[in-house]
Design a protein around this motif. Structure first.
Motif, PDB file in Angstrom:
ATOM      1  N   VAL A   1       5.056   5.722  -5.304  1.00 24.33           N
ATOM      2  CA  VAL A   1       3.661   5.618  -5.899  1.00 24.33           C
ATOM      3  C   VAL A   1       3.188   3.948  -5.641  1.00 24.33           C
ATOM      4  O   VAL A   1       2.221   3.732  -5.024  1.00 24.33           O
ATOM      5  CB  VAL A   1       3.460   5.746  -7.321  1.00 24.33           C
ATOM      6  N   ASN A   2       4.281   3.186  -5.736  1.00 21.12           N
ATOM      7  CA  ASN A   2       3.954   1.685  -5.561  1.00 21.12           C
ATOM      8  C   ASN A   2       3.470   1.212  -4.174  1.00 21.12           C
ATOM      9  O   ASN A   2       2.634   0.544  -3.865  1.00 21.12           O
ATOM     10  CB  ASN A   2       5.019   0.682  -5.985  1.00 21.12           C
ATOM     11  N   ALA A   3       4.049   2.267  -3.165  1.00 23.41           N
ATOM     12  CA  ALA A   3       3.648   1.857  -1.515  1.00 23.41           C
ATOM     13  C   ALA A   3       2.268   2.421  -1.359  1.00 23.41           C
ATOM     14  O   ALA A   3       1.780   2.022  -0.262  1.00 23.41           O
ATOM     15  CB  ALA A   3       4.482   2.546  -0.747  1.00 23.41           C
ATOM     16  N   GLU A   4       1.739   3.093  -2.254  1.00 20.54           N
ATOM     17  CA  GLU A   4       0.190   3.848  -1.837  1.00 20.54           C
ATOM     18  C   GLU A   4      -0.922   3.540  -2.684  1.00 20.54           C
ATOM     19  O   GLU A   4      -1.898   3.708  -2.200  1.00 20.54           O
ATOM     20  CB  GLU A   4       0.596   5.314  -1.601  1.00 20.54           C
ATOM     21  N   ILE A   5      -0.598   2.639  -3.558  1.00 21.53           N
ATOM     22  CA  ILE A   5      -1.880   2.453  -4.735  1.00 21.53           C
ATOM     23  C   ILE A   5      -2.410   1.199  -4.418  1.00 21.53           C
ATOM     24  O   ILE A   5      -3.802   1.112  -4.753  1.00 21.53           O
ATOM     25  CB  ILE A   5      -1.362   2.490  -6.213  1.00 21.53           C
ATOM     26  N   TYR A   6      -1.883   0.150  -3.471  1.00 20.05           N
ATOM     27  CA  TYR A   6      -2.628  -0.761  -2.987  1.00 20.05           C
ATOM     28  C   TYR A   6      -3.636  -0.753  -1.893  1.00 20.05           C
ATOM     29  O   TYR A   6      -3.223   0.100  -0.902  1.00 20.05           O
ATOM     30  CB  TYR A   6      -1.757  -2.049  -2.757  1.00 20.05           C
ATOM     31  N   PRO A   7      -4.605  -1.489  -1.871  1.00 21.81           N
ATOM     32  CA  PRO A   7      -5.433  -1.546  -0.440  1.00 21.81           C
ATOM     33  C   PRO A   7      -4.402  -2.132   0.480  1.00 21.81           C
ATOM     34  O   PRO A   7      -3.454  -2.648   0.307  1.00 21.81           O
ATOM     35  CB  PRO A   7      -6.414  -2.792  -0.801  1.00 21.81           C
ATOM     36  N   VAL A   8      -4.662  -1.668   1.829  1.00 21.19           N
ATOM     37  CA  VAL A   8      -3.852  -2.082   2.749  1.00 21.19           C
ATOM     38  C   VAL A   8      -3.897  -3.638   3.150  1.00 21.19           C
ATOM     39  O   VAL A   8      -2.579  -4.110   3.110  1.00 21.19           O
ATOM     40  CB  VAL A   8      -4.409  -1.452   4.419  1.00 21.19           C
ATOM     41  N   GLN A   9      -4.778  -4.239   2.760  1.00 20.15           N
ATOM     42  CA  GLN A   9      -4.997  -5.748   3.351  1.00 20.15           C
ATOM     43  C   GLN A   9      -3.789  -6.356   1.849  1.00 20.15           C
ATOM     44  O   GLN A   9      -3.385  -7.653   1.986  1.00 20.15           O
ATOM     45  CB  GLN A   9      -6.416  -6.345   2.983  1.00 20.15           C
ATOM     46  N   LEU A  10      -3.687  -5.759   0.747  1.00 13.27           N
ATOM     47  CA  LEU A  10      -2.713  -6.404  -0.348  1.00 13.27           C
ATOM     48  C   LEU A  10      -1.668  -5.657  -0.447  1.00 13.27           C
ATOM     49  O   LEU A  10      -0.667  -5.933  -1.502  1.00 13.27           O
ATOM     50  CB  LEU A  10      -3.584  -6.259  -1.506  1.00 13.27           C
ATOM     51  N   ARG A  11      -1.068  -4.688   0.378  1.00 11.47           N
ATOM     52  CA  ARG A  11      -0.018  -3.748   0.085  1.00 11.47           C
ATOM     53  C   ARG A  11       1.352  -4.766   0.061  1.00 11.47           C
ATOM     54  O   ARG A  11       2.296  -4.709  -0.663  1.00 11.47           O
ATOM     55  CB  ARG A  11       0.228  -2.940   1.130  1.00 11.47           C
ATOM     56  N   GLY A  12       1.490  -5.693   1.023  1.00 11.11           N
ATOM     57  CA  GLY A  12       2.729  -6.640   1.020  1.00 11.11           C
ATOM     58  C   GLY A  12       2.732  -7.474  -0.414  1.00 11.11           C
ATOM     59  O   GLY A  12       3.934  -7.565  -0.795  1.00 11.11           O
ATOM     60  N   LEU A  13       1.536  -8.235  -0.542  1.00 10.14           N
ATOM     61  CA  LEU A  13       1.376  -8.876  -1.983  1.00 10.14           C
ATOM     62  C   LEU A  13       1.931  -8.032  -3.044  1.00 10.14           C
ATOM     63  O   LEU A  13       2.762  -8.625  -3.909  1.00 10.14           O
ATOM     64  CB  LEU A  13       0.349  -9.562  -2.069  1.00 10.14           C
ATOM     65  N   GLY A  14       1.283  -6.903  -3.245  1.00 13.62           N
ATOM     66  CA  GLY A  14       1.403  -5.818  -4.447  1.00 13.62           C
ATOM     67  C   GLY A  14       2.872  -5.548  -4.356  1.00 13.62           C
ATOM     68  O   GLY A  14       3.439  -5.432  -5.508  1.00 13.62           O
ATOM     69  N   GLY A  15       3.424  -5.008  -3.200  1.00 14.95           N
ATOM     70  CA  GLY A  15       4.756  -4.419  -3.208  1.00 14.95           C
ATOM     71  C   GLY A  15       5.914  -5.576  -3.570  1.00 14.95           C
ATOM     72  O   GLY A  15       6.710  -5.300  -4.548  1.00 14.95           O
ATOM     73  N   GLY A  16       5.674  -7.015  -2.984  1.00 14.96           N
ATOM     74  CA  GLY A  16       6.326  -7.914  -3.373  1.00 14.96           C
ATOM     75  C   GLY A  16       6.384  -8.048  -4.982  1.00 14.96           C
ATOM     76  O   GLY A  16       7.362  -8.471  -5.758  1.00 14.96           O
ATOM     77  N   ALA A  17       5.169  -8.292  -5.617  1.00 16.83           N
ATOM     78  CA  ALA A  17       4.968  -8.551  -7.112  1.00 16.83           C
ATOM     79  C   ALA A  17       5.842  -7.490  -7.836  1.00 16.83           C
ATOM     80  O   ALA A  17       6.208  -7.867  -8.789  1.00 16.83           O
ATOM     81  CB  ALA A  17       3.476  -8.799  -7.374  1.00 16.83           C
TER      82      ALA A  17
END
Length: 215
Positions: free
Chosen positions: A115-131
């Motif tokens: 779920v964590n891999a798909e809930i962020y906008p593409v532009q923020l996916r790296g930052l969100g996944g890392g957080a």
């Protein structure tokens, strides 16, 4: 998550039964560490000396830096218990732990990462996944570092019941805050979250997560 909460509640109940089933301390046999039973003995950071042949027989409670007395001729050999007590309910503890692993492995283990891999906008996916990964490992460290302290102060039953309450609160929050994303494309998921929570402030089309942070 229902299976995880159920398993944690069962673990707490199993420890509760085991704590009330620990072998007694022989009267007058433990002047340095007076305790009624093995569980109370270990709660004082002492060591319980029980029979090696029949662990449920009354034993002795001694200071943790002492050795269990050697068995005299014709007497039963003693075995030290410093981290847990003998009980008729150890099988229930093991069964509840296996139930927890069976419930966690296909559910709370892998699903949050998917779920964590798909809930962020593409532009923020790296930052969100890392957080999210950082938060996950910090909470893992907190649980690991506080587990023995909680066991000492709350006992096994209180510790796992506390975990059950925290997990239940998390389940309620997830149910209320996370919309269903099953079968949706990444674009549809992003539109779903934008409709529910609004777009990320300051995020422009084509902008990357590093550019957002730098801004």
């Amino acid at each position: 998550m229902a299976g995880v909460v159920t398993a944690l509640l069962l673990l707490g109940y199993a420890f509760h039964l085991a704590e009330g089933d620990s072998p007694e301390v022989a009267p007058g046999a433990s002047p340095t560490c007076p305790a009624p039973d093995c569980a109370a003995c270990l709660h004082q950071a002492c060591t319980f000396c029980g029979s090696k042949d029949d662990p449920m027989l009354p034993g002795f409670c001694i200071a943790s830096d002492k050795q269990c007395p050697a068995a005299a001729k014709g007497q039963q050999e003693l075995q030290p218990y410093s981290t847990g007590c003998p009980s008729h309910y150890n099988w229930l503890i093991i069964g509840a732990l296996m139930l927890y692993l069976a419930a966690f492995s296909p559910g709370m283990g892998p699903v949050p990462w998917a779920v964590n891999a798909e809930i962020y906008p593409v532009q923020l996916r790296g930052l969100g996944g890392g957080a999210a990964a950082t938060c996950n490992w910090i909470t893992n460290a907190v649980v690991s570092q506080t587990f023995l302290t909680l066991i000492q102060h709350l006992g096994g039953s209180g510790t796992f019941w506390l975990y059950a309450v925290v997990t239940l609160a998390g389940a309620v929050w997830v149910y209320s805050a996370l919309p269903e994303t099953n079968g949706l494309s990444l674009e549809e998921v992003q539109e779903l979250f934008s409709a529910k929570y609004g777009s990320a402030p300051g995020l422009q089309a084509g902008e990357t997560d590093l550019e957002v942070v730098a801004a």
